[in-house]
Design a protein around this motif. Structure first.
Motif, PDB file in Angstrom:
ATOM      1  N   THR A  22       0.853  -1.140  -0.080  1.00 39.53           N
ATOM      2  CA  THR A  22      -0.078  -0.046   0.116  1.00 39.53           C
ATOM      3  C   THR A  22       0.878   1.146   0.015  1.00 39.53           C
ATOM      4  O   THR A  22       0.764   1.926  -0.799  1.00 39.53           O
ATOM      5  CB  THR A  22      -0.886  -0.159   1.199  1.00 39.53           C
ATOM      6  OG1 THR A  22      -1.287  -1.354   1.466  1.00 39.53           O
ATOM      7  CG2 THR A  22      -2.056   1.099   1.276  1.00 39.53           C
ATOM      8  N   GLU A  43       8.946  -6.944  -4.925  1.00 41.40           N
ATOM      9  CA  GLU A  43       7.706  -7.404  -4.232  1.00 41.40           C
ATOM     10  C   GLU A  43       7.952  -8.939  -4.159  1.00 41.40           C
ATOM     11  O   GLU A  43       8.072  -9.621  -5.196  1.00 41.40           O
ATOM     12  CB  GLU A  43       6.471  -6.650  -4.921  1.00 41.40           C
ATOM     13  CG  GLU A  43       5.157  -7.446  -4.729  1.00 41.40           C
ATOM     14  CD  GLU A  43       4.772  -7.516  -3.438  1.00 41.40           C
ATOM     15  OE1 GLU A  43       5.111  -6.503  -2.589  1.00 41.40           O
ATOM     16  OE2 GLU A  43       4.179  -8.618  -2.791  1.00 41.40           O
ATOM     17  N   MET A 603      -5.723   1.641   6.120  1.00 43.77           N
ATOM     18  CA  MET A 603      -5.152   1.657   4.696  1.00 43.77           C
ATOM     19  C   MET A 603      -4.954   3.246   4.246  1.00 43.77           C
ATOM     20  O   MET A 603      -4.036   3.622   3.505  1.00 43.77           O
ATOM     21  CB  MET A 603      -6.092   1.246   3.711  1.00 43.77           C
ATOM     22  CG  MET A 603      -5.776   1.482   2.364  1.00 43.77           C
ATOM     23  SD  MET A 603      -6.985   0.467   1.169  1.00 43.77           S
ATOM     24  CE  MET A 603      -8.507   1.193   1.675  1.00 43.77           C
TER      25      MET A 603
END
Ligand code: FAD
Length: 625
Positions: A22, A43, A603
């Motif tokens: 995020t 990632e 978030m």
């Protein structure tokens, strides 16, 4: 652009971001706006592009994603002695976009007071705050006024029309929402009839409504939340499809997937300020199992989230020297507070049966109705498949228990807290947190949300409709820890929530869960609740309720605060510019930097941290004017 592991290692990077989640994706994309910056992202998971399991908002769908190793790192806590010895699942998104890819999409801010507290916990003036001197902004750049522009920068809000707003008794303020950011936000377009009675009961208890809850209000409010759903397509808007995808062709934004960061490489010697320099990142291609090192000219930024960022630092030799050496990891910087101060929320669900004439998400367990709902969604972008969480509320403690009880709890807490000879850093957090026990406090202490479905698969019966009420204490006093369990980077770390270490956390959970249940005795909710399902109706005494909580409580997946932004001597890991102490150019940007958990879901704050970090870095390299 996406490249393979060999090509990645040959690039001449200015920045490497470890973890494309995020905050990490937001940060990397913003850095790559500077064409002279070459930015690499490593990632661990795939890019689950166009995957309907991710894109479809319907929460019931996520059962296929959570606890599925394709999408989830599948962490578990150590057995929690105060939760009947259970190990709790901690879902963490594995893939580009990280947890924004698998979450329930609430795009929420905590209240002004909570971000201001983060500022107050800062460096170097926190010492003054601690000794009672006058208060001023101490974590420069981290007050409500300074962080709000970054919530807005991340967001492109589509607000309900006035008519829709009247129908759902809610207010949204265009002036405080973002309108040019990458994350598309809206309010769920499908409401079950089972939900408005819950909303009305809370309004009847004095909760405010009809205003945008994200205007700085912390508590005593009920609201249909803004969700990260693109209203044009009724699909999830998350870091990968909204930040990365529109910029995927940038040559200076280089993404490596399915590769796990093993460690950050540090210079052999200290610079003239006594700091080590991050020189590169070693990673493993998880398909071929080959390892590589990519070098970096400017900064390395660790963005692995609340669980894996402390792990990456420890594997790099930064952490508690004794602990690291016990696992054969060479200690480079002795920072014993890495992985400490671990906080999360706890959640307890109750399920109730409602008349089966009410349409709830449970219809999706009927194969025929599911098929037709799915067809409707695919053809028209309408119906129950578009549904996300439709009501959320935060309460101060004085709405839950009386002043005399709060006084007793505070006395007991003080006794327990000071008996442990707490460190100055813990005392500082305690002083701030304890204010929520004041009978006049208006700060968030308990969250409730309702969803139209049964939270427990073991009590679901065909052709029945249900609703669930979730109770989430907003700020626990207990602190856990996350540390490596071996020198093997592929092993999961040990995750100890230390649940209910302070008695008050158990008391607040019990009182909150009982109140959640009592809401169903109030009109108009009383009118629609046919049966208590879980816990069953005969649950009565405190012992019975505590046992229910111990057997069922879990977390809403908000692990944070494991690399706290605090003065080093107060338990800090990073400074207010997010630089790891003892280094000149290694930063952390994700929710692990929060010094105290927020009374909200994390978030939007994670995006704001990524955005904030990008501006700090641009500023430090003289390209933000
Ligand atoms: C199931 C679920 C539901 C939630 N619901 C909500 C909600 O409705 N609203 C809300 O506000 N919040 C919600 N949250 C919380 C919110 O999603 C997270 O707090 C937030 O996304 C965390 O962002 P982050 O950048 O800190 O970490 P993440 O987004 O988790 O990013 C970490 C990234 O690092 C990668 N990574 C980790 N270690 C390595 C390594 N060694 N090498 C390479 N890559 C690595 C991971 O794969 C991941 O992509 C939910 C979370 C979950 C899991």
């Amino acid at each position: 652009i996406e490249v393979d592991a060999t090509t990645f290692a040959k690039q001449n990077f200015d920045f490497i971001v470890c973890g494309g989640g995020t905050a990490g994706t937001a940060l990397a994309v913003r850095l790559s706006e500077i064409s002279s910056f070459k930015v690499g992202v490593i990632e661990g998971g795939k890019y689950h592009k166009d995957d309907l399991k991710i894109l479809t908002p319907q929460g019931i769908n996520f059962a296929d994603v959570w606890n599925n190793p394709e999408y989830d790192w599948m962490f578990k806590t150590t057995p929690q002695r105060n939760l009947a010895g259970r190990s709790i699942d901690i879902v963490r998104g594995k893939g580009l976009g990280g947890s924004s890819m698998v979450n329930l999409m609430g795009f929420l801010r905590a209240g002004k007071v909570e971000y201001d507290q983060i500022g107050q916990l800062g460096n170097p003036g926190a010492r003054k705050l601690f000794t009672g001197a006058r208060n001023h902004w101490l974590n420069p750049g981290w007050s409500w006024n300074e962080i709000t522009p970054y919530f807005m920068k991340a967001e492109n809000a589509s607000l309900p029309t006035k008519n829709e707003t009247e129908e759902i008794h809610a207010g949204y303020d265009p002036a405080i929402r973002g309108h040019k950011g990458p994350i598309q936000t809206s309010v769920t377009s499908w409401f079950s009839e089972a939900i408005p009675p819950f909303f009305d009961v809370l309004v009847g208890m004095g909760m405010q409504a009809d205003r945008d809850f994200n205007d700085g209000t912390d508590a005593n409010f009920v609201w249909p939340p803004i969700l990260a759903i693109d209203p044009d397509t009724e699909t999830r808007s998350y870091a990968a499809n909204s930040y990365y995808e529109p910029n995927a062709k940038r040559k200076n934004l280089v993404v490596l997937l399915q590769s796990q960061v093993l460690k950050v490489e540090l210079s052999a010697k200290k610079d003239k300020n006594g700091n080590l320099r991050a020189t590169g990142v070693t990673y493993q291609d998880m398909i071929t199992n080959k390892t590589y090192t990519a070098s970096v000219k400017k900064d390395v930024i660790v963005s692995g989230g609340g669980i894996q960022s402390p792990q990456m630092l420890e594997l790099s030799g930064i952490g508690n020297k004794t602990l690291l050496e016990s696992f054969g990891i060479k200690s480079r910087i002795d920072l014993p507070d890495i992985g400490e101060n671990y906080q999360d929320h706890l959640i307890s669900f109750q399920s109730f049966e409602v008349p089966n004439t009410m349409e709830t998400w449970d219809i999706l367990y009927d194969p025929e109705k599911n098929a037709s709902a799915y067809e409707e969604y695919m053809q028209n972008h309408t119906g129950v498949y578009t549904a996300g969480v439709s009501v959320i509320s935060y309460m101060s403690l004085n709405k839950v228990v009386d002043a005399a009880t709060l006084k007793n709890w505070t006395a007991e807490l003080d006794r327990e807290f000071f008996a442990r000879n707490p460190s100055p850093g813990r005392r500082l957090q305690y002083a701030i947190q304890r204010k929520r026990l004041d009978p006049h406090s208006n700060e968030a202490s308990i969250e409730y949300y309702a969803a139209p479905s049964n939270a427990y698969a073991d009590t679901r019966e065909p052709n029945k409709s249900y609703m669930q009420i979730a109770c989430i204490p907003s700020h626990q006093f207990s602190r856990g820890s996350i540390h490596v369990k071996s020198g093997n980077p592929l092993d999961h770390p040990g995750i100890d929530l230390n649940t209910f270490d302070f008695t008050i956390d158990k008391r607040i959970m019990l009182a909150g869960t009982r109140l959640g249940h009592n809401l169903t005795d109030k009109m108009p909710l009383k009118q629609i609740v046919v049966n208590d399902v879980k816990p069953p109706a005969h649950t009565d005494t405190d012992d019975e309720w505590n046992e229910f909580i111990a057997q069922t409580a879990s977390t809403p997946f908000h692990p944070c605060c494991t690399n706290s932004m605090l003065p080093r001597e107060l338990g800090g890991v990073v400074n207010p510019r997010l630089v790891v102490y003892g280094t000149s150019n290694l930063r952390v940007a994700d929710v692990s930097i929060l010094p105290m958990i927020l009374g909200t879901h994390l978030m939007a704050t994670a995006y704001a941290i990524g955005e904030r970090a990008a501006d700090f870095i641009k500023e430090d390299y003289g390209v933000l004017h």
